[in-house]
Design an enzyme around this catalytic site. Structure first.
Site, PDB file in Angstrom:
ATOM      1  N   GLU A   1      39.274  40.390  41.959  1.00 40.74           N
ATOM      2  CA  GLU A   1      39.892  40.391  40.619  1.00 40.74           C
ATOM      3  C   GLU A   1      40.956  39.318  40.547  1.00 40.74           C
ATOM      4  O   GLU A   1      41.675  39.074  41.525  1.00 40.74           O
ATOM      5  CB  GLU A   1      40.523  41.767  40.372  1.00 40.74           C
ATOM      6  CG  GLU A   1      41.214  41.927  39.044  1.00 40.74           C
ATOM      7  CD  GLU A   1      42.713  42.054  39.139  1.00 40.74           C
ATOM      8  OE1 GLU A   1      43.355  42.099  38.083  1.00 40.74           O
ATOM      9  OE2 GLU A   1      43.259  42.075  40.264  1.00 40.74           O
TER      10      GLU A   1
ATOM     11  N   ARG B   1      44.284  43.465  28.395  1.00 40.60           N
ATOM     12  CA  ARG B   1      44.501  42.835  29.707  1.00 40.60           C
ATOM     13  C   ARG B   1      43.167  42.279  30.166  1.00 40.60           C
ATOM     14  O   ARG B   1      42.260  43.032  30.534  1.00 40.60           O
ATOM     15  CB  ARG B   1      45.010  43.881  30.697  1.00 40.60           C
ATOM     16  CG  ARG B   1      45.451  43.321  32.048  1.00 40.60           C
ATOM     17  CD  ARG B   1      45.972  44.440  32.917  1.00 40.60           C
ATOM     18  NE  ARG B   1      46.557  43.976  34.151  1.00 40.60           N
ATOM     19  CZ  ARG B   1      47.820  43.587  34.301  1.00 40.60           C
ATOM     20  NH1 ARG B   1      48.635  43.600  33.287  1.00 40.60           N
ATOM     21  NH2 ARG B   1      48.255  43.177  35.476  1.00 40.60           N
TER      22      ARG B   1
HETATM   23  C1  LIG Z   1      47.793  40.805  41.907  1.00 40.22           C
HETATM   24  S1  LIG Z   1      48.585  41.788  43.087  1.00 40.22           S
HETATM   25  C2  LIG Z   1      47.327  42.967  43.430  1.00 40.22           C
HETATM   26  C3  LIG Z   1      47.682  44.318  42.911  1.00 40.22           C
HETATM   27  C4  LIG Z   1      46.697  45.426  43.221  1.00 40.22           C
HETATM   28  N1  LIG Z   1      45.346  45.115  42.840  1.00 40.22           N
HETATM   29  C5  LIG Z   1      47.136  46.700  42.534  1.00 40.22           C
HETATM   30  O1  LIG Z   1      46.338  47.385  41.894  1.00 40.22           O
HETATM   31  O2  LIG Z   1      48.329  47.017  42.588  1.00 40.22           O
HETATM   32  C6  LIG Z   1      48.542  40.793  44.524  1.00 40.22           C
HETATM   33  C7  LIG Z   1      49.187  41.408  45.749  1.00 40.22           C
HETATM   34  O3  LIG Z   1      49.018  40.529  46.867  1.00 40.22           O
HETATM   35  C8  LIG Z   1      50.102  40.744  47.745  1.00 40.22           C
HETATM   36  N2  LIG Z   1      50.179  39.628  48.701  1.00 40.22           N
HETATM   37  C9  LIG Z   1      50.606  38.360  48.473  1.00 40.22           C
HETATM   38  N3  LIG Z   1      50.520  37.636  49.598  1.00 40.22           N
HETATM   39  C10 LIG Z   1      50.006  38.450  50.555  1.00 40.22           C
HETATM   40  C11 LIG Z   1      49.689  38.264  51.943  1.00 40.22           C
HETATM   41  N4  LIG Z   1      49.886  37.089  52.561  1.00 40.22           N
HETATM   42  N5  LIG Z   1      49.168  39.311  52.623  1.00 40.22           N
HETATM   43  C12 LIG Z   1      48.974  40.510  52.009  1.00 40.22           C
HETATM   44  N6  LIG Z   1      49.273  40.742  50.699  1.00 40.22           N
HETATM   45  C13 LIG Z   1      49.783  39.729  49.996  1.00 40.22           C
HETATM   46  C14 LIG Z   1      51.293  40.873  46.802  1.00 40.22           C
HETATM   47  O4  LIG Z   1      52.371  41.544  47.430  1.00 40.22           O
HETATM   48  C15 LIG Z   1      50.691  41.644  45.626  1.00 40.22           C
HETATM   49  O5  LIG Z   1      50.951  43.029  45.716  1.00 40.22           O
END
Ligand SMILES: C[S@@+](CC[C@H](N)C(=O)[O-])C[C@H]1O[C@@H](n2cnc3c(N)ncnc32)[C@H](O)[C@@H]1O
Length: 323
Positions: free
Chosen positions: A118, A162
């Site tokens: 997504e 959204r």
């Molecule tokens: C768009 S959000 C996804 C949210 C999720 N689908 C939800 O329903 O809450 C992207 C997520 O990737 C995480 N993220 C960013 N860099 C990351 C990394 N290097 N390793 C793991 N997670 C990471 C962020 O903390 C964030 O929560």
């Protein structure tokens, strides 16, 4: 009952996890999340409080060989490098733009039957479509049949506009079609709380300014102020955003959404425990994937992923479409 194993990458507060749990239970399947990961500590706490397991941290530090086998991979990978909010840096964003390649290396090694990814809608047009093309080609090279669509949470029962790009892959040439829109969406009146703390109301100054500028045709409504200060209102919310300015969305032009309302707008039930403060809750809700939207996609893929489910429904639909 059959168990379906999955992994939840960039899991945030667990939008995919909630959707998968619900979809499996409705089909007498046992959902088994064998690995989850998110780098954000507050997301990890929320996830643990609700799903009973603390996600692993930085995915770039995880050796794919140590990830357990699974049937389906979910990943709502960070949108910042692709979205207009992220100044259109895309793959050149060396820190986050490469996170897609962490998904790719895991898929390459583990070869689950299917995946659902997504991202923000802007990914489709980013760099004249080249970014998405690279992503799709990479996924195809890994041995998957790949399709994508832009879906809107408003079409899957939630009063929130959204739009998200959903990329689906499966290892065999099954007939997969994205779920048809399910309308009507839940009325705002069922999402809004009856008793709202004073702290969520705007000042008299903001209230007067708003009411002078705009009159809504709907009640209740959510007022949305864009970057140039224009206000419009609808019987649904515009997309929640993690880093949005404070008065970006106002209920009836009068108050901000409460954390519970934001979680409801994303499809989380009231059983979901909100254990963080208001500003963290706003960020977490703004980043989440709409549960109802991905659940509708998961329900279309489950007959393929779970061996005990009847796959003929997928075939029948195909025949109907082309009849
Ligand atoms: C768009 S959000 C996804 C949210 C999720 N689908 C939800 O329903 O809450 C992207 C997520 O990737 C995480 N993220 C960013 N860099 C990351 C990394 N290097 N390793 C793991 N997670 C990471 C962020 O903390 C964030 O929560």
């Amino acid at each position: 009952m059959e168990e379906v194993k999955f992994i939840d990458l960039f899991c945030g507060i667990g939008g995919f996890r909630q959707a998968m749990d619900d979809a499996c239970r409705e089909n007498d399947l046992i959902p088994n999340c064998v690995f989850s990961s998110d780098i954000d500590a507050a997301c990890q706490w929320s996830y643990e409080a609700n799903f009973g397991e603390l996600p692993f941290g930085d995915i770039t530090k995880v050796n794919e060989k140590n990830i357990p086998n699974h049937d389906i991979l979910f990943a709502g990978f960070p949108c910042q490098p692709f979205s207009i909010i992220g100044q259109m840096k895309g793959f050149e964003d060396t820190t986050r733009g490469t996170l897609f390649f962490d998904i790719a290396r895991i898929l390459k090694h583990k070869q689950p039957k299917a995946f659902i990814l997504e991202n923000v809608k802007q990914l489709v047009g980013h760099d004249n479509g080249k970014t998405l093309k690279t992503i799709i080609e990479t996924l195809k090279e890994l041995g998957y049949y790949v399709q994508y669509a832009v879906l809107n949470a408003l079409d899957y029962g939630l009063p929130q506009k959204r739009e998200r790009v959903i990329i689906v892959g499966h290892r065999e040439p099954i007939v997969f079609s994205f779920p048809a829109p399910i309308r009507p969406f839940k009325p705002l009146s069922e999402v809004l709380e009856k008793h709202v703390d004073e702290k969520h109301y705007v000042s008299d100054y903001i209230l007067k300014k708003r009411k002078l500028k705009h009159k809504s045709a709907y009640n209740p409504s959510i007022w949305h102020e864009n970057k140039s200060g224009n206000i419009c209102s609808y019987p649904y919310s515009c997309a929640l955003r993690s880093g949005a300015s404070y008065n970006y969305l106002l209920v009836n032009g009068e108050r901000r959404l409460t954390p519970r309302e934001m979680f409801r707008l994303q499809g989380f039930s009231d059983n979901y425990k909100i254990i963080v403060n208001d500003s963290q809750a706003r960020k977490q809700a703004g980043n989440a994937v709409p549960v109802n939207l991905v659940k509708a996609v998961i329900l279309k893929l489950l007959p393929y992923v779970a061996t005990t489910m009847d796959m003929t429904s997928v075939i029948k639909e195909y025949e109907l479409e082309f009849a």
